[in-house]
Design a protein around this motif. Sequence first.
Motif, PDB file in Angstrom:
ATOM      1  N   ILE A   1       0.113   7.970   5.644  1.00 47.41           N
ATOM      2  CA  ILE A   1       0.122   9.614   5.902  1.00 47.41           C
ATOM      3  C   ILE A   1      -1.661  10.196   5.980  1.00 47.41           C
ATOM      4  CG2 ILE A   1       0.583  11.194   5.114  1.00 47.41           C
ATOM      5  CD1 ILE A   1       3.705  10.296   4.403  1.00 47.41           C
ATOM      6  N   PHE A   2      -2.646   9.926   4.260  1.00 47.73           N
ATOM      7  CA  PHE A   2      -3.786  10.716   4.527  1.00 47.73           C
ATOM      8  C   PHE A   2      -4.452   9.766   6.191  1.00 47.73           C
ATOM      9  CE2 PHE A   2      -8.318  10.037   3.667  1.00 47.73           C
ATOM     10  CZ  PHE A   2      -8.591  11.155   2.591  1.00 47.73           C
ATOM     11  N   ASN A   3      -4.740   8.618   6.183  1.00 47.76           N
ATOM     12  CA  ASN A   3      -5.431   8.178   7.422  1.00 47.76           C
ATOM     13  C   ASN A   3      -4.965   8.449   8.260  1.00 47.76           C
ATOM     14  OD1 ASN A   3      -6.684   6.325   5.174  1.00 47.76           O
ATOM     15  ND2 ASN A   3      -4.914   4.426   5.817  1.00 47.76           N
ATOM     16  N   THR A   4      -3.805   8.875   8.593  1.00 54.27           N
ATOM     17  CA  THR A   4      -3.170   8.795   9.862  1.00 54.27           C
ATOM     18  C   THR A   4      -3.806  10.694  10.234  1.00 54.27           C
ATOM     19  OG1 THR A   4      -1.558   7.465  10.315  1.00 54.27           O
ATOM     20  CG2 THR A   4      -1.655   9.952  11.978  1.00 54.27           C
ATOM     21  N   VAL A   5      -3.445  11.729   9.683  1.00 53.05           N
ATOM     22  CA  VAL A   5      -4.094  13.522   9.156  1.00 53.05           C
ATOM     23  C   VAL A   5      -4.913  13.314   9.256  1.00 53.05           C
ATOM     24  CG1 VAL A   5      -3.615  15.122   7.459  1.00 53.05           C
ATOM     25  CG2 VAL A   5      -1.764  13.803   7.720  1.00 53.05           C
TER      26      VAL A   5
ATOM     27  N   THR B   1     -13.254   0.688  10.581  1.00 52.87           N
ATOM     28  CA  THR B   1     -13.591   1.895   9.720  1.00 52.87           C
ATOM     29  C   THR B   1     -13.033   2.876  10.571  1.00 52.87           C
ATOM     30  OG1 THR B   1     -15.692   2.679  11.018  1.00 52.87           O
ATOM     31  CG2 THR B   1     -15.555   0.874   8.939  1.00 52.87           C
ATOM     32  N   PHE B   2     -13.130   4.688   9.757  1.00 56.28           N
ATOM     33  CA  PHE B   2     -12.736   4.969  10.724  1.00 56.28           C
ATOM     34  C   PHE B   2     -13.115   5.703  12.014  1.00 56.28           C
ATOM     35  CE2 PHE B   2     -10.777   6.456   6.354  1.00 56.28           C
ATOM     36  CZ  PHE B   2      -9.260   6.017   6.526  1.00 56.28           C
ATOM     37  N   ALA B   3     -14.593   5.638  12.207  1.00 57.88           N
ATOM     38  CA  ALA B   3     -15.077   5.931  13.135  1.00 57.88           C
ATOM     39  C   ALA B   3     -15.219   5.154  14.697  1.00 57.88           C
ATOM     40  CB  ALA B   3     -16.488   5.326  12.859  1.00 57.88           C
ATOM     41  N   SER B   4     -14.218   4.306  14.340  1.00 54.49           N
ATOM     42  CA  SER B   4     -14.279   3.537  15.514  1.00 54.49           C
ATOM     43  C   SER B   4     -12.874   3.909  16.187  1.00 54.49           C
ATOM     44  CB  SER B   4     -13.599   1.908  14.841  1.00 54.49           C
ATOM     45  OG  SER B   4     -12.271   1.558  14.620  1.00 54.49           O
ATOM     46  N   VAL B   5     -12.964   4.746  15.614  1.00 54.15           N
ATOM     47  CA  VAL B   5     -11.369   5.881  16.386  1.00 54.15           C
ATOM     48  C   VAL B   5     -11.577   6.818  16.153  1.00 54.15           C
ATOM     49  CG1 VAL B   5      -9.181   5.897  16.200  1.00 54.15           C
ATOM     50  CG2 VAL B   5      -9.649   4.232  15.599  1.00 54.15           C
TER      51      VAL B   5
ATOM     52  N   ILE C   1      -9.402  -1.324  13.670  1.00 56.97           N
ATOM     53  CA  ILE C   1      -8.970  -1.243  12.472  1.00 56.97           C
ATOM     54  C   ILE C   1      -7.880  -2.320  11.538  1.00 56.97           C
ATOM     55  CG2 ILE C   1      -7.973   0.204   9.939  1.00 56.97           C
ATOM     56  CD1 ILE C   1      -8.554   2.487  11.896  1.00 56.97           C
ATOM     57  N   PHE C   2      -9.244  -3.230  10.640  1.00 54.66           N
ATOM     58  CA  PHE C   2      -7.869  -4.913  10.424  1.00 54.66           C
ATOM     59  C   PHE C   2      -6.870  -4.671   8.823  1.00 54.66           C
ATOM     60  CE2 PHE C   2     -11.159  -5.925  13.397  1.00 54.66           C
ATOM     61  CZ  PHE C   2      -9.687  -6.152  14.411  1.00 54.66           C
ATOM     62  N   SER C   3      -7.955  -3.550   7.623  1.00 52.55           N
ATOM     63  CA  SER C   3      -7.940  -3.876   6.289  1.00 52.55           C
ATOM     64  C   SER C   3      -6.555  -2.373   6.513  1.00 52.55           C
ATOM     65  CB  SER C   3      -9.164  -2.868   5.242  1.00 52.55           C
ATOM     66  OG  SER C   3     -10.441  -3.731   5.663  1.00 52.55           O
ATOM     67  N   GLU C   4      -6.024  -3.533   5.390  1.00 53.30           N
ATOM     68  CA  GLU C   4      -4.469  -2.796   5.552  1.00 53.30           C
ATOM     69  C   GLU C   4      -4.725  -0.944   4.872  1.00 53.30           C
ATOM     70  OE1 GLU C   4      -0.870  -2.575   5.817  1.00 53.30           O
ATOM     71  OE2 GLU C   4      -1.248  -4.342   6.063  1.00 53.30           O
ATOM     72  N   GLN C   5      -5.792  -1.052   3.386  1.00 51.17           N
ATOM     73  CA  GLN C   5      -5.646   0.867   3.384  1.00 51.17           C
ATOM     74  C   GLN C   5      -6.395   1.600   3.874  1.00 51.17           C
ATOM     75  OE1 GLN C   5      -8.821  -0.183   0.134  1.00 51.17           O
ATOM     76  NE2 GLN C   5     -10.404  -0.947   1.583  1.00 51.17           N
ATOM     77  N   LEU C   6      -6.714   0.973   5.333  1.00 53.40           N
ATOM     78  CA  LEU C   6      -7.004   1.877   6.019  1.00 53.40           C
ATOM     79  C   LEU C   6      -6.737   2.434   7.455  1.00 53.40           C
ATOM     80  CD1 LEU C   6     -11.470   1.109   7.214  1.00 53.40           C
ATOM     81  CD2 LEU C   6     -10.325   2.724   5.355  1.00 53.40           C
ATOM     82  N   LYS C   7      -5.210   1.525   7.808  1.00 52.62           N
ATOM     83  CA  LYS C   7      -4.096   1.036   9.055  1.00 52.62           C
ATOM     84  C   LYS C   7      -3.372   2.466   8.603  1.00 52.62           C
ATOM     85  CE  LYS C   7      -3.033  -3.433   9.363  1.00 52.62           C
ATOM     86  NZ  LYS C   7      -4.020  -3.694  10.598  1.00 52.62           N
ATOM     87  N   THR C   8      -2.698   2.967   9.944  1.00 58.35           N
ATOM     88  CA  THR C   8      -2.108   4.431   9.804  1.00 58.35           C
ATOM     89  C   THR C   8      -0.650   3.899   9.839  1.00 58.35           C
ATOM     90  OG1 THR C   8      -1.868   3.764  12.519  1.00 58.35           O
ATOM     91  CG2 THR C   8      -3.806   4.752  12.086  1.00 58.35           C
ATOM     92  N   LEU C   9      -0.204   5.059   9.825  1.00 53.68           N
ATOM     93  CA  LEU C   9       1.236   5.766   9.531  1.00 53.68           C
ATOM     94  C   LEU C   9       2.145   4.811  10.908  1.00 53.68           C
ATOM     95  CD1 LEU C   9       3.525   6.524   7.724  1.00 53.68           C
ATOM     96  CD2 LEU C   9       2.851   8.674   9.522  1.00 53.68           C
ATOM     97  N   PRO C  10       1.513   5.158  12.320  1.00 55.41           N
ATOM     98  CA  PRO C  10       2.991   4.201  12.991  1.00 55.41           C
ATOM     99  C   PRO C  10       3.022   2.820  12.800  1.00 55.41           C
ATOM    100  CG  PRO C  10       1.084   6.279  13.849  1.00 55.41           C
ATOM    101  CD  PRO C  10       0.575   6.298  13.378  1.00 55.41           C
ATOM    102  N   TYR C  11       1.283   2.644  12.481  1.00 53.42           N
ATOM    103  CA  TYR C  11       1.616   1.051  12.371  1.00 53.42           C
ATOM    104  C   TYR C  11       2.394   0.641  11.422  1.00 53.42           C
ATOM    105  CZ  TYR C  11      -0.153  -3.887  11.453  1.00 53.42           C
ATOM    106  OH  TYR C  11      -1.118  -4.960  11.197  1.00 53.42           O
ATOM    107  N   ALA C  12       1.927   1.324  10.192  1.00 56.01           N
ATOM    108  CA  ALA C  12       3.440   0.899   9.236  1.00 56.01           C
ATOM    109  C   ALA C  12       4.496   0.651   9.293  1.00 56.01           C
ATOM    110  CB  ALA C  12       2.753   1.580   7.610  1.00 56.01           C
TER     111      ALA C  12
ATOM    112  N   ILE D   1       0.912  -1.539   0.140  1.00 59.98           N
ATOM    113  CA  ILE D   1       0.004   0.334  -0.036  1.00 59.98           C
ATOM    114  C   ILE D   1       1.386   1.431   0.363  1.00 59.98           C
ATOM    115  CG2 ILE D   1      -1.810   1.027   0.887  1.00 59.98           C
ATOM    116  CD1 ILE D   1      -2.758  -1.492  -0.065  1.00 59.98           C
ATOM    117  N   THR D   2       0.740   1.888  -0.795  1.00 63.28           N
ATOM    118  CA  THR D   2       1.041   3.838  -0.488  1.00 63.28           C
ATOM    119  C   THR D   2       1.305   4.246  -0.023  1.00 63.28           C
ATOM    120  OG1 THR D   2      -0.078   4.810  -1.766  1.00 63.28           O
ATOM    121  CG2 THR D   2       0.962   3.720  -3.241  1.00 63.28           C
TER     122      THR D   2
END
Length: 283
Positions: free
Chosen positions: A81-85, A148-152, A224-235, A75-76
Amino acid sequence: MKIGLQQTRSIGGNILVYLILILFGAFFAWPLIFAINNAFKPLNEIFLFPPKLWVQQPTLDNFQDLFVMMGKSRITFSRYIFNTVFITAAGTFGHIIIASMGAYVISKYKFPGSQLFFKIVIITLMFNGYVTQIPNFLVMNRLGWVDTFASVIIPAFAMPLGFFLLKQFMDTVPMTLIEAAKIDGAKELSIFWRIVMPTIKPAWLTVMVFSVNALWQTRASNFIFSEQLKTLPYALSQIVAGGVQRAGVGAAVTLFIMIVPLVVFISAQSNIIETMASSGIKE
Protein backbone atom coordinates in the motif's frame (compact mmCIF):
# COMPACT_ATOMS: atom_id res chain seq x y z
CA MET A 1 -41.97 45.77 -25.34
CA LYS A 2 -40.83 42.44 -24.05
CA ILE A 3 -39.56 39.87 -26.43
CA GLY A 4 -39.90 36.31 -25.22
CA LEU A 5 -37.30 33.68 -25.87
CA GLN A 6 -38.26 31.41 -28.70
CA GLN A 7 -38.36 27.74 -27.83
CA THR A 8 -36.05 25.70 -29.98
CA ARG A 9 -37.48 22.37 -28.86
CA SER A 10 -40.98 21.18 -28.00
CA ILE A 11 -41.92 19.52 -24.70
CA GLY A 12 -41.99 16.18 -26.49
CA GLY A 13 -38.49 16.85 -27.81
CA ASN A 14 -37.21 17.64 -24.31
CA ILE A 15 -38.71 14.43 -22.96
CA LEU A 16 -37.08 12.45 -25.77
CA VAL A 17 -33.67 14.03 -25.06
CA TYR A 18 -33.96 13.25 -21.33
CA LEU A 19 -34.96 9.66 -22.06
CA ILE A 20 -31.95 9.20 -24.35
CA LEU A 21 -29.63 10.70 -21.71
CA ILE A 22 -31.08 8.42 -19.03
CA LEU A 23 -30.63 5.43 -21.32
CA PHE A 24 -26.99 6.24 -22.03
CA GLY A 25 -26.37 7.04 -18.34
CA ALA A 26 -27.77 3.66 -17.30
CA PHE A 27 -25.68 1.95 -19.99
CA PHE A 28 -22.42 3.49 -18.75
CA ALA A 29 -23.32 3.00 -15.06
CA TRP A 30 -24.15 -0.69 -15.50
CA PRO A 31 -20.53 -2.01 -15.29
CA LEU A 32 -19.90 0.00 -12.11
CA ILE A 33 -23.11 -1.21 -10.46
CA PHE A 34 -22.36 -4.78 -11.53
CA ALA A 35 -18.82 -4.65 -10.08
CA ILE A 36 -20.09 -3.29 -6.74
CA ASN A 37 -22.78 -5.97 -6.49
CA ASN A 38 -20.36 -8.72 -7.51
CA ALA A 39 -18.08 -7.88 -4.59
CA PHE A 40 -20.88 -8.76 -2.15
CA LYS A 41 -22.16 -11.89 -3.94
CA PRO A 42 -21.52 -15.41 -2.63
CA LEU A 43 -19.88 -17.80 -5.08
CA ASN A 44 -23.14 -19.46 -6.12
CA GLU A 45 -24.50 -16.09 -7.28
CA ILE A 46 -21.30 -15.10 -9.07
CA PHE A 47 -21.50 -18.20 -11.28
CA LEU A 48 -25.22 -17.87 -12.05
CA PHE A 49 -26.13 -17.87 -15.74
CA PRO A 50 -27.56 -15.63 -16.94
CA PRO A 51 -25.89 -13.36 -14.37
CA LYS A 52 -28.05 -11.16 -12.17
CA LEU A 53 -27.25 -7.51 -11.69
CA TRP A 54 -28.39 -7.19 -8.08
CA VAL A 55 -27.05 -9.33 -5.25
CA GLN A 56 -29.69 -11.56 -3.65
CA GLN A 57 -27.86 -12.68 -0.49
CA PRO A 58 -25.19 -10.07 0.31
CA THR A 59 -22.14 -11.30 2.18
CA LEU A 60 -18.78 -9.97 3.39
CA ASP A 61 -17.04 -13.35 2.94
CA ASN A 62 -15.19 -12.13 -0.16
CA PHE A 63 -13.57 -9.28 1.78
CA GLN A 64 -12.83 -11.52 4.78
CA ASP A 65 -11.10 -14.06 2.51
CA LEU A 66 -9.15 -11.24 0.87
CA PHE A 67 -7.88 -9.91 4.21
CA VAL A 68 -6.94 -13.44 5.34
CA MET A 69 -4.87 -13.96 2.18
CA MET A 70 -3.29 -10.54 2.56
CA GLY A 71 -2.24 -11.49 6.09
CA LYS A 72 -0.46 -14.61 4.79
CA SER A 73 1.72 -12.67 2.38
CA ARG A 74 5.50 -12.86 2.82
CA ILE A 75 5.69 -9.07 2.51
CA THR A 76 3.27 -7.14 4.71
CA PHE A 77 0.46 -5.55 2.72
CA SER A 78 1.11 -2.21 4.36
CA ARG A 79 4.33 -2.19 2.36
CA TYR A 80 2.46 -2.75 -0.93
CA ILE A 81 0.00 0.00 0.00
CA PHE A 82 2.84 2.39 0.85
CA ASN A 83 4.57 1.66 -2.47
CA THR A 84 1.41 2.39 -4.44
CA VAL A 85 0.51 5.53 -2.49
CA PHE A 86 4.06 6.87 -2.79
CA ILE A 87 4.28 6.21 -6.54
CA THR A 88 0.82 7.72 -7.12
CA ALA A 89 1.41 10.82 -5.00
CA ALA A 90 4.94 11.55 -6.24
CA GLY A 91 4.13 10.84 -9.89
CA THR A 92 0.95 12.92 -9.83
CA PHE A 93 2.52 15.89 -8.05
CA GLY A 94 5.57 15.93 -10.33
CA HIS A 95 3.45 15.56 -13.44
CA ILE A 96 1.19 18.49 -12.53
CA ILE A 97 4.12 20.79 -11.73
CA ILE A 98 6.27 19.95 -14.75
CA ALA A 99 3.39 19.79 -17.23
CA SER A 100 2.01 23.11 -15.94
CA MET A 101 5.37 24.85 -16.28
CA GLY A 102 5.91 23.45 -19.77
CA ALA A 103 2.38 24.34 -20.87
CA TYR A 104 2.76 27.87 -19.50
CA VAL A 105 5.92 28.49 -21.51
CA ILE A 106 4.55 26.98 -24.73
CA SER A 107 1.23 28.82 -24.42
CA LYS A 108 2.37 32.30 -23.42
CA TYR A 109 5.85 32.67 -24.93
CA LYS A 110 6.53 32.14 -28.61
CA PHE A 111 10.08 31.03 -29.39
CA PRO A 112 11.68 29.12 -32.27
CA GLY A 113 10.54 25.50 -32.20
CA SER A 114 7.71 25.98 -29.71
CA GLN A 115 4.98 24.94 -32.13
CA LEU A 116 7.08 22.02 -33.39
CA PHE A 117 7.54 20.82 -29.81
CA PHE A 118 3.78 20.98 -29.18
CA LYS A 119 3.08 19.04 -32.38
CA ILE A 120 5.49 16.34 -31.22
CA VAL A 121 3.56 16.11 -27.95
CA ILE A 122 0.32 15.70 -29.91
CA ILE A 123 1.89 12.95 -32.02
CA THR A 124 2.92 11.05 -28.88
CA LEU A 125 -0.76 10.87 -27.89
CA MET A 126 -1.25 8.38 -30.72
CA PHE A 127 1.22 5.85 -29.27
CA ASN A 128 -0.06 3.22 -26.89
CA GLY A 129 2.02 2.48 -23.80
CA TYR A 130 2.63 -1.09 -24.96
CA VAL A 131 4.40 0.23 -28.09
CA THR A 132 6.97 2.15 -26.04
CA GLN A 133 7.63 -0.46 -23.34
CA ILE A 134 10.85 -1.80 -24.86
CA PRO A 135 12.42 1.64 -25.57
CA ASN A 136 11.38 2.76 -22.08
CA PHE A 137 13.01 -0.27 -20.50
CA LEU A 138 16.23 0.31 -22.44
CA VAL A 139 16.33 3.94 -21.30
CA MET A 140 15.58 3.03 -17.67
CA ASN A 141 18.25 0.32 -17.77
CA ARG A 142 20.87 2.71 -19.18
CA LEU A 143 20.05 5.23 -16.43
CA GLY A 144 20.26 2.55 -13.75
CA TRP A 145 16.65 3.09 -12.66
CA VAL A 146 15.40 -0.46 -13.20
CA ASP A 147 14.02 -1.96 -9.98
CA THR A 148 13.59 1.46 -8.40
CA PHE A 149 10.58 3.73 -7.90
CA ALA A 150 12.17 6.21 -10.34
CA SER A 151 11.43 3.87 -13.26
CA VAL A 152 7.70 4.49 -12.71
CA ILE A 153 7.62 7.98 -11.20
CA ILE A 154 9.93 9.86 -13.61
CA PRO A 155 8.15 8.71 -16.84
CA ALA A 156 4.85 9.71 -15.22
CA PHE A 157 6.09 13.31 -15.15
CA ALA A 158 6.00 13.39 -18.96
CA MET A 159 2.55 11.97 -19.70
CA PRO A 160 1.51 13.84 -22.90
CA LEU A 161 -2.23 13.96 -22.17
CA GLY A 162 -1.77 16.14 -19.10
CA PHE A 163 0.55 18.50 -20.94
CA PHE A 164 -1.93 18.79 -23.82
CA LEU A 165 -4.91 19.56 -21.57
CA LEU A 166 -2.98 22.11 -19.53
CA LYS A 167 -1.66 23.87 -22.62
CA GLN A 168 -5.12 24.12 -24.14
CA PHE A 169 -6.49 25.54 -20.89
CA MET A 170 -3.53 27.93 -20.56
CA ASP A 171 -4.55 29.44 -23.91
CA THR A 172 -7.74 30.73 -22.26
CA VAL A 173 -5.79 32.75 -19.65
CA PRO A 174 -5.62 36.37 -20.94
CA MET A 175 -2.09 37.56 -21.65
CA THR A 176 -3.21 40.99 -20.42
CA LEU A 177 -3.58 39.51 -16.92
CA ILE A 178 0.05 38.35 -16.96
CA GLU A 179 1.29 41.66 -18.39
CA ALA A 180 -0.61 43.59 -15.70
CA ALA A 181 1.09 41.49 -13.03
CA LYS A 182 4.50 42.25 -14.56
CA ILE A 183 3.73 45.96 -14.57
CA ASP A 184 2.93 45.68 -10.85
CA GLY A 185 6.39 44.20 -10.32
CA ALA A 186 5.55 40.50 -9.99
CA LYS A 187 8.30 38.05 -10.91
CA GLU A 188 7.75 35.23 -13.41
CA LEU A 189 7.62 32.50 -10.76
CA SER A 190 5.24 34.54 -8.63
CA ILE A 191 2.94 35.07 -11.61
CA PHE A 192 2.93 31.35 -12.31
CA TRP A 193 2.12 30.28 -8.72
CA ARG A 194 -0.19 33.09 -7.61
CA ILE A 195 -2.07 33.91 -10.81
CA VAL A 196 -1.81 31.19 -13.43
CA MET A 197 -2.09 28.07 -11.26
CA PRO A 198 -5.22 29.25 -9.34
CA THR A 199 -6.78 30.30 -12.65
CA ILE A 200 -6.29 26.89 -14.27
CA LYS A 201 -7.32 24.91 -11.18
CA PRO A 202 -10.02 22.93 -13.07
CA ALA A 203 -7.40 21.83 -15.60
CA TRP A 204 -4.80 20.55 -13.15
CA LEU A 205 -7.49 18.85 -11.07
CA THR A 206 -8.53 17.01 -14.23
CA VAL A 207 -4.92 16.04 -14.89
CA MET A 208 -4.68 14.85 -11.28
CA VAL A 209 -7.64 12.50 -11.82
CA PHE A 210 -6.09 10.97 -14.96
CA SER A 211 -2.69 10.62 -13.31
CA VAL A 212 -4.05 9.04 -10.13
CA ASN A 213 -6.11 6.60 -12.18
CA ALA A 214 -3.08 5.54 -14.24
CA LEU A 215 -0.57 5.29 -11.39
CA TRP A 216 -2.87 3.73 -8.77
CA GLN A 217 -3.59 0.80 -11.09
CA THR A 218 -0.07 0.29 -12.42
CA ARG A 219 1.62 -3.03 -11.69
CA ALA A 220 5.04 -1.78 -12.82
CA SER A 221 6.08 -5.42 -13.23
CA ASN A 222 8.21 -4.56 -16.29
CA PHE A 223 10.53 -2.28 -14.31
CA ILE A 224 10.25 -3.36 -10.65
CA PHE A 225 11.32 -6.90 -9.72
CA SER A 226 12.04 -6.74 -5.98
CA GLU A 227 9.06 -7.99 -3.99
CA GLN A 228 9.42 -5.25 -1.38
CA LEU A 229 9.06 -2.58 -4.08
CA LYS A 230 6.04 -4.05 -5.86
CA THR A 231 2.71 -2.25 -6.00
CA LEU A 232 -0.65 -3.15 -4.50
CA PRO A 233 -2.36 -4.06 -7.83
CA TYR A 234 0.43 -6.55 -8.56
CA ALA A 235 0.11 -8.17 -5.13
CA LEU A 236 -3.67 -8.39 -5.41
CA SER A 237 -3.43 -9.88 -8.89
CA GLN A 238 -1.28 -12.67 -7.47
CA ILE A 239 -3.92 -13.40 -4.84
CA VAL A 240 -6.71 -13.88 -7.38
CA ALA A 241 -4.53 -15.99 -9.69
CA GLY A 242 -5.51 -19.16 -7.83
CA GLY A 243 -8.38 -20.11 -10.13
CA VAL A 244 -12.17 -20.02 -10.14
CA GLN A 245 -12.39 -20.75 -6.41
CA ARG A 246 -11.10 -17.21 -5.84
CA ALA A 247 -13.68 -15.55 -8.06
CA GLY A 248 -15.31 -13.92 -5.04
CA VAL A 249 -11.96 -12.59 -3.84
CA GLY A 250 -11.33 -11.32 -7.36
CA ALA A 251 -14.60 -9.37 -7.27
CA ALA A 252 -13.57 -7.82 -3.94
CA VAL A 253 -10.15 -6.94 -5.38
CA THR A 254 -11.79 -5.22 -8.36
CA LEU A 255 -13.85 -3.01 -6.06
CA PHE A 256 -10.85 -2.39 -3.78
CA ILE A 257 -8.70 -1.20 -6.69
CA MET A 258 -11.31 0.99 -8.34
CA ILE A 259 -12.58 2.79 -5.23
CA VAL A 260 -9.69 5.30 -4.92
CA PRO A 261 -9.79 6.55 -8.56
CA LEU A 262 -13.58 6.63 -8.31
CA VAL A 263 -13.54 8.83 -5.20
CA VAL A 264 -10.97 11.16 -6.78
CA PHE A 265 -13.06 11.41 -9.94
CA ILE A 266 -16.29 12.18 -8.09
CA SER A 267 -14.60 14.88 -6.01
CA ALA A 268 -13.27 16.62 -9.15
CA GLN A 269 -16.11 15.84 -11.57
CA SER A 270 -17.29 19.42 -12.07
CA ASN A 271 -13.74 20.58 -12.80
CA ILE A 272 -13.29 17.83 -15.39
CA ILE A 273 -16.43 18.93 -17.24
CA GLU A 274 -15.25 22.56 -17.18
CA THR A 275 -11.83 21.58 -18.53
CA MET A 276 -13.26 19.53 -21.38
CA ALA A 277 -15.60 22.37 -22.28
CA SER A 278 -12.81 24.96 -22.28
CA SER A 279 -9.94 22.96 -23.81
CA GLY A 280 -10.69 24.17 -27.34
CA ILE A 281 -11.41 27.83 -26.54
CA LYS A 282 -8.77 30.43 -27.45
CA GLU A 283 -8.35 34.01 -26.29
